[in-house]
Design a protein around this motif. Sequence first.
Motif, short mmCIF file in Angstrom:
data_model
loop_
_atom_site.label_atom_id
_atom_site.label_comp_id
_atom_site.label_asym_id
_atom_site.label_seq_id
_atom_site.Cartn_x
_atom_site.Cartn_y
_atom_site.Cartn_z
N VAL A 24 0.85 -1.20 0.00
CA VAL A 24 0.00 0.00 0.00
C VAL A 24 0.88 1.24 0.00
O VAL A 24 1.75 1.41 0.86
CB VAL A 24 -0.94 0.01 1.22
CG1 VAL A 24 -1.69 1.34 1.32
CG2 VAL A 24 -1.93 -1.15 1.14
N SER A 25 0.65 2.12 -0.96
CA SER A 25 1.35 3.41 -1.02
C SER A 25 0.33 4.52 -0.78
O SER A 25 -0.81 4.44 -1.24
CB SER A 25 2.03 3.60 -2.38
OG SER A 25 3.05 2.64 -2.57
N LEU A 26 0.77 5.54 -0.05
CA LEU A 26 -0.15 6.61 0.34
C LEU A 26 0.65 7.86 0.67
O LEU A 26 1.72 7.77 1.26
CB LEU A 26 -0.96 6.16 1.57
CG LEU A 26 -1.98 7.13 2.15
CD1 LEU A 26 -3.13 7.34 1.18
CD2 LEU A 26 -2.52 6.60 3.48
N ALA A 27 0.12 9.02 0.28
CA ALA A 27 0.75 10.30 0.62
C ALA A 27 -0.27 11.18 1.33
O ALA A 27 -1.43 11.26 0.91
CB ALA A 27 1.28 11.00 -0.63
N LEU A 28 0.16 11.81 2.43
CA LEU A 28 -0.70 12.73 3.19
C LEU A 28 -0.08 14.11 3.14
O LEU A 28 1.11 14.27 3.40
CB LEU A 28 -0.79 12.30 4.65
CG LEU A 28 -1.68 11.14 5.05
CD1 LEU A 28 -1.52 10.90 6.54
CD2 LEU A 28 -3.12 11.43 4.71
N HIS A 29 -0.91 15.11 2.84
CA HIS A 29 -0.41 16.49 2.81
C HIS A 29 -0.98 17.29 3.98
O HIS A 29 -2.05 16.98 4.50
CB HIS A 29 -0.80 17.16 1.49
CG HIS A 29 -0.08 16.61 0.31
ND1 HIS A 29 -0.52 15.48 -0.38
CD2 HIS A 29 1.07 17.00 -0.31
CE1 HIS A 29 0.33 15.22 -1.36
NE2 HIS A 29 1.29 16.12 -1.34
N ALA A 30 -0.26 18.31 4.38
CA ALA A 30 -0.70 19.17 5.47
C ALA A 30 -2.05 19.79 5.13
O ALA A 30 -2.31 20.17 3.98
CB ALA A 30 0.34 20.26 5.72
N GLY A 31 -2.94 19.88 6.11
CA GLY A 31 -4.23 20.50 5.90
C GLY A 31 -5.16 19.72 4.99
O GLY A 31 -6.02 20.30 4.33
N GLU A 32 -4.99 18.40 4.97
CA GLU A 32 -5.81 17.55 4.11
C GLU A 32 -6.52 16.49 4.96
O GLU A 32 -5.93 15.92 5.87
CB GLU A 32 -4.91 16.85 3.08
CG GLU A 32 -5.63 15.88 2.17
CD GLU A 32 -4.69 15.16 1.22
OE1 GLU A 32 -5.02 15.09 0.02
OE2 GLU A 32 -3.63 14.69 1.66
N VAL A 33 -7.78 16.24 4.65
CA VAL A 33 -8.53 15.17 5.31
C VAL A 33 -8.69 14.02 4.32
O VAL A 33 -9.24 14.21 3.24
CB VAL A 33 -9.91 15.64 5.79
CG1 VAL A 33 -10.68 14.49 6.43
CG2 VAL A 33 -9.78 16.80 6.78
#
Length: 248
Positions: A24-33
């Motif tokens: 599983v690959s995933l990216a989370l950005h600041a200020g994101e839900v």
Amino acid sequence: MSTPVLTLDRVSKHFGAIQALAEVSLALHAGEVVGLMGDNGAGKSTLVKIIAGNFPPSSGTLAMEGRAVHFHKPSDARAAGIEIVYQDLALCDNLSAAENVFLGRELMRGLGPLRWIDYPAMRQRAGELFAELKSETRPRDLVRRMSGGQRQAVAIARTRLSDPRIVLMDEPTAAISVRQVAEVLALIRRLREHGIAVVLISHRMPDVFAVADRVVVLRRGEKVADKPVGASSPEEVTGLITGAIAAA
């Protein structure tokens, strides 16, 4: 786009012969839900527990702002700015809101060899956090007398103590009233406004589509969708969860 606050690259997890997650690959950005959805056993809890430092991946890597990280225990993840709000909230009913916010991290005062808990300072800071979250919860309120929405406010305020960069939320709107659901979704929006990345695990489709920027769907340990909510629909997500739709 800015560097993601958290990146998972081909993360897998095995428990003996059972494969809970598969690359599983995933990216989370600041200020994101990000709404994380999937049936029971899809791998949602495993993924979140890896991010929270409960156990390491069997393979794959995690990075924060491009730098590789290795979490050996939950305190490692917390030190990196990752907080988690579990479904049971882990609150003490007999304590006040302020005491719960500071549970295990009490503010102390001292005079010479004497040390004592600084309740006024804790109440003041807790009140500031509730005001930030625009919650009606008051520092002196006893948790046992609170609604489900107020309890969530206490748990979320506790995560704000450490000025987190990522907050993981496990089914925050389960088993509460419609009005309280609206309160919790408003709290999630406040976190986003403060530039915090939020991962929202939920079975409630309306909640995810009301507050999330992206929806990620897991099925049998594999990621089968990762797209903006505006480019998807509850019907598509339901199909992805059940397997009626292979991938999106």
